[in-house]
Design a protein around this motif. Structure first.
Motif, PDB file in Angstrom:
ATOM      1  N   LEU A  13     -39.690  19.861  34.994  1.00  0.00           N
ATOM      2  CA  LEU A  13     -38.279  19.606  35.226  1.00  0.00           C
ATOM      3  C   LEU A  13     -38.062  18.535  36.285  1.00  0.00           C
ATOM      4  N   LEU A  14     -36.948  17.812  36.134  1.00  0.00           N
ATOM      5  CA  LEU A  14     -36.508  16.821  37.111  1.00  0.00           C
ATOM      6  C   LEU A  14     -35.056  17.099  37.479  1.00  0.00           C
ATOM      7  N   VAL A  15     -34.680  16.764  38.712  1.00  0.00           N
ATOM      8  CA  VAL A  15     -33.277  16.680  39.099  1.00  0.00           C
ATOM      9  C   VAL A  15     -32.978  15.213  39.334  1.00  0.00           C
ATOM     10  N   TRP A  16     -31.975  14.694  38.655  1.00  0.00           N
ATOM     11  CA  TRP A  16     -31.742  13.250  38.584  1.00  0.00           C
ATOM     12  C   TRP A  16     -30.270  12.941  38.848  1.00  0.00           C
ATOM     13  N   ASN A  17     -30.026  12.001  39.768  1.00  0.00           N
ATOM     14  CA  ASN A  17     -28.694  11.437  39.939  1.00  0.00           C
ATOM     15  C   ASN A  17     -28.745  10.023  39.362  1.00  0.00           C
ATOM     16  N   PRO A  18     -28.234   9.817  38.136  1.00  0.00           N
ATOM     17  CA  PRO A  18     -28.356   8.495  37.497  1.00  0.00           C
ATOM     18  C   PRO A  18     -27.543   7.407  38.183  1.00  0.00           C
ATOM     19  N   THR A  19     -26.495   7.788  38.925  1.00  0.00           N
ATOM     20  CA  THR A  19     -25.635   6.779  39.542  1.00  0.00           C
ATOM     21  C   THR A  19     -26.302   6.125  40.733  1.00  0.00           C
TER      22      THR A  19
END
Length: 360
Positions: free
Chosen positions: A115-121
């Motif tokens: 799993l990853l936690v991603w903030n695309p902005t």
């Protein structure tokens, strides 16, 4: 004016900056050190997120049914479709909260629940450690949500040995602690979680089907399972006798879309859960907010955006998303990208929240 030099109070500057897109704020970090520090301040991040949630809500759309969903689209508040750049390869979005996305990687050689936690902005990614759960479990669901009471984001994985079986294990990951823990939850009856999760005010919800016998013809009872992210306790919640489709959020409350197959007024109903003592003494009561008359075999309701129901067509070109106004029952269609299997749809708002630290 002070000695002929233009001046704006700090409060007005903050009020202006919180209304700007994250992309602009990232560029403005080089204006001065004061602004660079401001954009990392918890109070400013929270104010910017609140404005983004209420004034600029978006939808994320990701393709169904392909091993490498390279295309991830954002339908912004101006109803413009744009493709998000550089999504994690072979990644499936399993949750969205306050601009952070939880992504499950589908590589065949990856560990279970990579799993990853991603903030695309702001282009930040956090790798979540492995769960150390046996590979023998054949079915699992991943939930992701924020709890304002403890100021923490949590990932919840529920494991099953099949679609219908007792819950085999539940693992919870805290972003603030950076660690997994196992949580006990057992039911005497055979159950299956039949939906992705929805988080409302720090409580995660799933639709659940409870089977009373081994015979496939036995009828199931539809219930809701809730998980309080602050105290990590499960609760089973009864729902009205209806045919549920999807859980959603309506005015900061849990809601259910359901089929209405009556011969006189077929369509889609939306029920909203009200906490408090119900008519029969229950802790939860349910109110039907509206019934929309379009053929229930045509539109599949998925979520709500700006008080309109977001639907996927069932028997039309799957590259469109339909917005249905429940009051006027007028429909608007938006073309996305050609897709034969439809889309996963998530509510989304751009934010400055870093993937590595809980900063609200």
């Amino acid at each position: 004016m002070n000695d002929g030099i233009p001046f704006l109070p700090e409060e007005i500057i903050r009020n202006i900056l919180k209304r700007l897109p994250v992309k602009s704020l990232m560029r403005f970090q080089c204006v001065c050190r004061q602004w660079r520090i401001l954009f990392k301040t918890p109070s400013f991040i929270a104010n910017h997120l609140d404005h983004s949630n209420h004034q600029n809500p978006c939808l994320l759309l990701q393709r169904y049914g392909i091993d490498n969903p390279s295309n991830l689209y954002c339908l912004d508040s101006e109803m413009q479709v744009r493709e998000l750049q550089n999504p994690p390869k072979q990644g499936k979005i399993v949750g969205s909260s306050n601009g952070l996305l939880c992504v499950e990687i589908n590589k065949h050689d990856a560990p279970p629940h990579f799993l990853l936690v991603w903030n695309p902005t702001i282009r930040e990614v956090r790798l979540v450690p492995e769960t150390n759960i046996s590979k023998d479990y054949g079915h699992h669901l991943v939930g992701f949500g924020f709890c304002p009471i403890i100021n923490d984001y949590k990932i919840v994985i529920t494991y099953f040995s099949g679609v219908y079986s007792d819950l085999s294990a539940v693992k919870v990951y805290s972003l603030s602690l950076g660690a997994w823990k196992e949580v006990e939850f057992r039911l005497n009856d055979t159950v299956g979680l039949s939906s992705s999760s929805v988080t409302v005010n720090g409580v995660m919800f799933w639709l659940m089907s409870k089977r009373f016998g081994e015979d496939p013809d036995d009828e199931d009872e539809n219930l809701i399972v809730s998980f309080d992210l602050s105290v990590e306790v499960f609760t089973v919640i009864p729902i009205p006798e209806l045919e549920p489709i999807e859980l959603t959020v309506y005015e900061e409350k849990l809601a259910i879309f359901s089929w209405n197959r009556s011969s006189e007024h077929p369509g889609t109903d939306m029920w909203v859960m009200e906490e408090g003592v119900g008519a029969s003494g229950e802790r939860w009561g349910w109110t039907k907010k509206y019934t929309c008359s379009p053929d229930p075999f045509f539109l599949n309701p998925r979520t709500i955006l700006r008080n309109e129901i977001v639907c996927c067509p069932l028997w039309e070109d799957e590259s469109t998303v339909v917005f249905l106004n429940p009051t006027s029952e007028k429909m608007k269609k938006f073309a996305i990208s050609k897709c034969d299997y439809g889309y996963c749809i998530f509510n989304y708002a751009e934010s400055l929240i870093p993937a590595f630290t809980n900063f609200l």
